[in-house]
Enzyme design. Structure first.
Site, mmCIF file in Angstrom:
data_model
loop_
_atom_site.group_PDB
_atom_site.id
_atom_site.type_symbol
_atom_site.label_atom_id
_atom_site.label_comp_id
_atom_site.label_asym_id
_atom_site.label_seq_id
_atom_site.Cartn_x
_atom_site.Cartn_y
_atom_site.Cartn_z
ATOM 1 N N GLU A 270 0.816 -1.222 0.000
ATOM 2 C CA GLU A 270 0.000 0.000 0.000
ATOM 3 C C GLU A 270 0.850 1.272 0.000
ATOM 4 O OE1 GLU A 270 -2.830 -0.207 3.194
ATOM 5 O OE2 GLU A 270 -3.503 -2.216 2.659
ATOM 6 N N GLU B 229 -5.648 -7.953 0.183
ATOM 7 C CA GLU B 229 -6.373 -7.715 1.430
ATOM 8 C C GLU B 229 -7.772 -7.240 1.053
ATOM 9 O OE1 GLU B 229 -4.773 -4.980 4.297
ATOM 10 O OE2 GLU B 229 -2.721 -5.706 4.006
#
Length: 738
Positions: free
Chosen positions: A320, A412
């Protein structure tokens, strides 16, 4: 080529239309939409827009109409206040992705391939990051998906991957576009409660993939009192049949975090560290660079344990990054890419971590580090509560990060994407992994805050979803169950008989898990019963290959309903546990393991006749294939193969045959030339351990409990110490071994 029904249907629907380029898009002005919360219409001259998305609940909704069912691109013209901004897009109240604004100037951003039925729909932009101005929405037919979308080569970035890593990649590429691998991240200190929670609502189906975090192995965390367990847990889950994915919430070195309170636990977040990655990577802060190397080497040492245990890992570091909320993304893409490539080089070339499949999860094309260091592209999506769209726009965005074909996984997520919706949309993620904590668990039980129990059960039951019971061996070797022969007994009535517990009848908390049966409770209703058959009356040695979940365990053993005692396992590592002799009459019997302490993994049951010696096959080494400088010598009436050097190219190979899958003892009859000697022993080219002879007299040197599948195998002895005379190899079914 893999083609999807959805793609073909889309082609049929749109063949009557003009091409996507020719079709005039429908335009809707946001300033005329329905405002919620702080949202409001604004204008300047002839330009109007909606703004005020500053808090949760702020939104703007416009009504759109389409003439027929199909897939449509939604293009938002917008400007941001202060750089990159993302906000939720909902269609009729269901989250379908995010719209992204990058600049203070009005620009278009397209959310591709949103499924709309003929009629009117409500399209809503709802505050996530907020702080955007919304001008208009364009709705136009989507282009067809490419036929080759899911044709991905299983070539890994590491030119010399481990056998297990390659097997995992081969399998993932083989099923890509047809099946999605279910996954669940774990809080290491919950010790798998998330998995049990999922299984409690899916009729005992477990996620195929387990996710774990290396955070607590960060050297700063260790020095401040963390007690990491993820590596040991990963080895255990691999043995249970799961595949592994791992991330690293990298807690910055101590110098750059506040170590006086508890905030150091959040030392991976930008706001909790003073570390500048840009300065570390450009030479302005050489101490930081050295500490980053130290940290990477510490993590590599842990990953080496997984490599040595034969565990492949979908390794997802520096995730991320483009969001900027983690320190490794706070200095922009240039410094990040340098760090990513440095880690890849160090892990691959310095530490030899050939068990890693590299999952890049930077989430922006500008942050892509290069095809040569990426095997899989991951995308993290948290769409809100009970949002089960296919997230096709994000999937297709990932396709544009590189021109190369890569597997794409939902690395995720907060909610499971609906498998039926994914199939309908033609959007098949390679895998999905639900994050831990509140996304699946509350007070030790399954939480319905994000995915209801009913939906989770439905999703796990879909044919296109891979659960634990569908995962192949992937190079686990002897971890697969040992089936009995076709007729239930071997041709030699004195040979050992084996049955996998997976063939048994399960009750209560007993479940299938990775080629074994796990009893995950301690009620007497929790059990597994095998039907066995023996060829004649007599005493049989009974042994069970099992492992205690968490350590030492005792459970009841019954034959034909009569409790005979407890079967005991000492540890959480699998071992063959000898129960002792039992008398059985010829014919069928029911053998049951019932929970006493419970919490045990049961692999195979073996019965070995005790009152008649087995006829053991013997293979003469002098009849084998001689390698290097070895020779056949005669000593008295006997012939031997002489290892008269310590050159590893010298050895002898014999071909052996076993009638059925199972564990076997390999006995090398030999004598040392000059005393104690050790030499390498290999089966089918894989070294298993050394064969050891104690002295100059001929003796039988046993290597116990070697897994062999039914059929032919090559057994090779090559020089380590050398200087031994090899007579024969005897292969016999294993009795219980410690």
């Amino acid at each position: 080529m893999k083609k999807w029904t959805a793609v073909l249907l889309a082609a049929l629907v749109f063949c009557a239309w003009a091409s996507a380029e020719e079709a005039a898009p429908l335009r809707y002005e946001f300033e005329t939409g329905v405002m919620q919360g702080h949202a409001q219409a604004r204008s300047a001259g002839t330009l109007g827009w909606a703004e005020g998305l500053t808090a949760e609940g702020d939104s703007v909704t416009v009504s759109v109409s389409v003439d027929q069912d199909g897939f449509y691109d939604l293009t938002f013209c917008q400007a941001s206040s202060g750089g990159h901004k993302e906000n939720y897009v909902l269609v009729d109240g269901q989250n379908v992705g995010v719209t992204i604004a990058e600049s203070g100037a009005f620009q278009e951003h397209t959310l591709p391939r949103v499924s709309l039925s003929a009629g009117t729909h409500e399209v809503t932009v709802s505050s996530y990051w907020g702080y955007v101005k919304l001008d208009y929405l364009l709705v136009s037919p989507s282009e067809e998906l490419a036929d080759s979308l899911y044709d991905v080569s299983p070539v890994l970035s590491n030119p010399a991957p481990s056998a297990q890593a390659q097997a995992l990649m081969d399998w993932m590429c083989d099923i890509y576009g047809e099946k999605m691998i279910s996954g669940q991240y774990l809080d290491e200190y919950q010790y798998g409660q998330e998995l049990k929670a999922v299984a409690s609502v899916t009729d005992g189906l477990y996620p195929a993939m387990v996710g774990l975090d290396m955070m607590n192995y960060s050297p700063s965390a260790v020095s401040l009192g963390s007690w990491p367990t993820s590596v040991d847990q990963a080895i255990g889950y691999w043995k249970q049949g799961h595949i592994l994915t791992m991330c690293w919430h990298w807690i910055a070195p101590e110098k750059y975090i506040d170590t006086t309170g508890n905030n150091w636990w959040g030392g991976y977040r930008t706001e909790n560290t003073t570390l500048s990655l840009a300065k570390a990577m450009n030479g302005e802060d050489p101490e930081a660079y050295d500490l980053l190397i130290r940290d990477m080497d510490a993590i590599a040492a842990q990953l080496t344990k997984l490599r040595d245990a034969g565990v492949p890992v979908l390794w997802r570091p520096l995730h991320e990054a483009s969001g900027g909320w983690f320190w490794w993304g706070a200095s922009g893409p240039e410094a990040y890419i340098k760090l990513y490539r440095l880690m890849y080089e160090r892990f691959t070339e310095v530490h030899g971590l050939n068990n890693l499949i590299w999952v890049w999860n930077g989430q922006s094309a500008d942050w892509y580090p290069g095809d040569d260091v990426v095997d899989v592209i991951g995308e993290d999506i948290y769409p809100g509560h009970h949002a089960h769209d296919s997230q096709g726009a994000a999937f297709l965005r990932c396709q544009n990060y590189t021109k190369a074909k890569k597997l794409i996984m939902l690395s995720e997520c907060g909610c499971v994407p609906s498998p039926a919706k994914c199939e309908k949309d033609g959007i098949m993620w390679s895998a999905w992994a639900v994050w831990c904590y509140e996304f699946v668990l509350a007070d030790g039980k399954y939480s319905e805050d994000y995915t209801t129990a009913e939906r989770m059960k439905l999703f796990y039951s879909q044919d296109c979803v891979v659960t634990l019971n569908n995962v192949p061996a992937l190079g686990r070797g002897g971890e697969e169950a040992a089936p009995a022969s076709d007729d239930g007994e071997p041709s030699d009535a004195s040979a050992a008989l084996s049955w996998p517990f997976t063939d048994g009848i399960l009750t209560g908390s007993a479940v299938l898990a990775g080629g074994a049966v796990e009893i995950r409770g301690n009620e007497e209703t929790d059990s597994v019963t095998l039907t066995v058959s023996v060829p004649r009356d007599g005493e049989y040695g009974l042994a069970i290959v099992q492992a205690g979940i968490g350590g030492y365990k005792e459970n009841y053993l019954s034959v034909d309903g009569e409790k005979l005692g407890n079967t005991v396992v000492q540890d959480q590592a699998e071992e063959a546990c000898d129960f002792g002799p039992v008398f059985l009459s010829a014919g069928e019997h029911k053998i049951t393991v019932t929970a006493f302490w419970g919490w045990v993994r049961l692999r195979t049951l073996t019965l070995t006749p005790l009152d008649a010696p087995a006829s053991l096959p013997r293979y003469e080494f002098e009849q084998g294939e001689l390698m290097g400088q070895v020779r056949v010598v005669s000593i008295g009436a006997d012939q031997y193969v002489e290892l008269s050097s310590n050159d590893e190219t010298d050895g002898v190979c014999v071909t052996v045959t076993v009638p059925q899958d199972g564990y076997y003892d390999l006995t090398v009859v030999q004598a040392g030339i000059g005393g104690y000697k050790e030499n390498y022993l290999a089966v089918d080219g894989e070294r298993i351990e050394n064969t050891v002879v104690q002295g100059t007299d001929r003796e039988e040197c046993v290597t116990p409990h070697v897994w062999l599948a039914a059929g032919e195998h090559t057994v090779t002895v090559t020089c380590f110490w050398g200087w031994a005379n090899l007579d024969a190899l005897i292969v016999s079914p294993s009795a219980a071994q410690e």
